[in-house]
Design an enzyme around this catalytic site. Structure first.
Site, PDB file in Angstrom:
ATOM      1  CE  LYS A  11      39.540  28.325 -12.658  1.00 45.31           C
ATOM      2  NZ  LYS A  11      39.331  29.719 -12.933  1.00 45.31           N
ATOM      3  CG  HIS A  94      39.987  27.283 -18.480  1.00 51.28           C
ATOM      4  ND1 HIS A  94      40.631  28.407 -18.019  1.00 51.28           N
ATOM      5  CD2 HIS A  94      38.828  27.193 -17.789  1.00 51.28           C
ATOM      6  CE1 HIS A  94      39.875  28.966 -17.069  1.00 51.28           C
ATOM      7  NE2 HIS A  94      38.781  28.240 -16.920  1.00 51.28           N
ATOM      8  CD  GLU A 166      34.688  28.727 -17.979  1.00 49.57           C
ATOM      9  OE1 GLU A 166      34.192  28.352 -16.922  1.00 49.57           O
ATOM     10  OE2 GLU A 166      35.924  28.743 -18.187  1.00 49.57           O
ATOM     11  CB  SER A 212      31.608  34.761 -10.944  1.00 51.72           C
ATOM     12  OG  SER A 212      32.926  35.288 -10.977  1.00 51.72           O
TER      13      SER A 212
HETATM   14  P1  PGA Z   1      35.144  30.789 -11.467  1.00 48.52           P
HETATM   15  O1  PGA Z   1      35.976  29.994 -12.593  1.00 48.52           O
HETATM   16  O2  PGA Z   1      33.867  30.015 -11.239  1.00 48.52           O
HETATM   17  O3  PGA Z   1      36.035  30.826 -10.278  1.00 48.52           O
HETATM   18  O4  PGA Z   1      34.844  32.151 -12.026  1.00 48.52           O
HETATM   19  C1  PGA Z   1      35.344  29.398 -13.689  1.00 48.52           C
HETATM   20  C2  PGA Z   1      36.339  28.753 -14.599  1.00 48.52           C
HETATM   21  O5  PGA Z   1      37.447  29.302 -14.792  1.00 48.52           O
HETATM   22  O6  PGA Z   1      36.084  27.666 -15.163  1.00 48.52           O
END
Ligand code: PGA
Length: 247
Positions: A11, A94, A166, A212
């Site tokens: 990110k 995303h 996701e 997560s």
């Molecule tokens: P996270 O993010 O593992 O911090 O939940 C996953 C993502 O947004 O690809």
């Protein structure tokens, strides 16, 4: 056998200097893996990230591309810019881009087609909100998102497509879908791919879980029949991402 993928989505995190420091330490701790490892970096950090990982088995990718070749699109990155840097992988659709930058399923489709036309490998993200899950429309939604994203994608090009499931309620919240819920959703996506392209393509397409993922839950998730690895946000920014890769 589908080769599993451990992908990091960084990110808007780490400067170029921090990226180099992290990768120098990281590659010293992991010489090889049975998984493909890709870090999706902020575009500005792709050259230094790629250079630092050049003598490792790991790779970098971009978090987004625009669907046009070039033009008046302030702040955007084109497929040719990535090709010029030798970047192969790109994340598309995303949920944060869908939410904050208004990307629609149709945009995701156009970006996917542009990536494939340029021989880039798109990792397409799909997933439901908490209210959609509670309304019981998760399967319908995933089917729709997947179908629109893959509209006009050829059977041959499917070899370069990866899907990341996701659930939005699990991203950055510490709440993970149970392994059974995640496997069911990935299985539903595989089923749609089977309807569109047939059994062989469905069996060969890699479908990841994201939301997560951590060293504590990765083994259970990655052991599921339909889950071919993970797209990992927060946990990929730390050295113990190695434990996720090894899960
Ligand atoms: P996270 O993010 O593992 O911090 O939940 C996953 C993502 O947004 O690809």
């Amino acid at each position: 056998m589908r080769k599993k993928i451990a992908a990091g989505n960084w990110k808007m995190n780490k400067t170029c200097t921090e990226t180099k420091e992290f990768f120098n330490e990281f590659k010293g701790k992991i010489a090889n893996s049975d998984k493909e490892v890709i870090f999706f970096l902020p575009s500005l950090n792709l050259p230094c990230g790629k250079e630092t990982l050049a003598d490792s088995f790991m790779n970098v990718g971009c978090q987004n591309i625009h669907f046009e070749n070039s033009g008046a699109y302030t702040g955007e990155v084109s497929a040719d810019m990535l090709l010029d840097l030798g970047i192969e992988n790109v994340l598309i659709g995303h949920s944060e881009r869908r939410e904050y930058f208004g990307e629609t399923d149709q945009d995701v489709n156009k970006k996917t087609l542009k990536a494939l036309e340029k021989n880039l490998k798109p990792m397409i993200c799909v997933g439901e909100t908490l209210s959609q899950r509670e309304e019981g429309i998760t399967t319908d939604l995933l089917r729709l998102q997947t179908k629109i994203a893959l509209k006009d994608v050829s059977e041959k090009d499917m070899a370069n497509v990866v899907i990341a499931y996701e659930p939005i309620w699990a991203i950055g919240t510490g709440k993970t879908a149970t392994a059974a819920e995640a496997d069911k959703a990935c299985g539903d996506i595989r089923c749609v791919i089977g309807e569109l392209y047939g059994k062989t393509v469905a069996e060969n397409t890699r479908i990841l879980y994201g939301g997560s993922v951590s060293p504590a839950n990765a083994s259970e998730l990655f052991a599921m029949e339909n889950i071919d690895g993970g797209l990992v946000g927060g946990a990929s920014l730390k050295m113990d991402f190695i434990e996720v890769i090894n899960a």
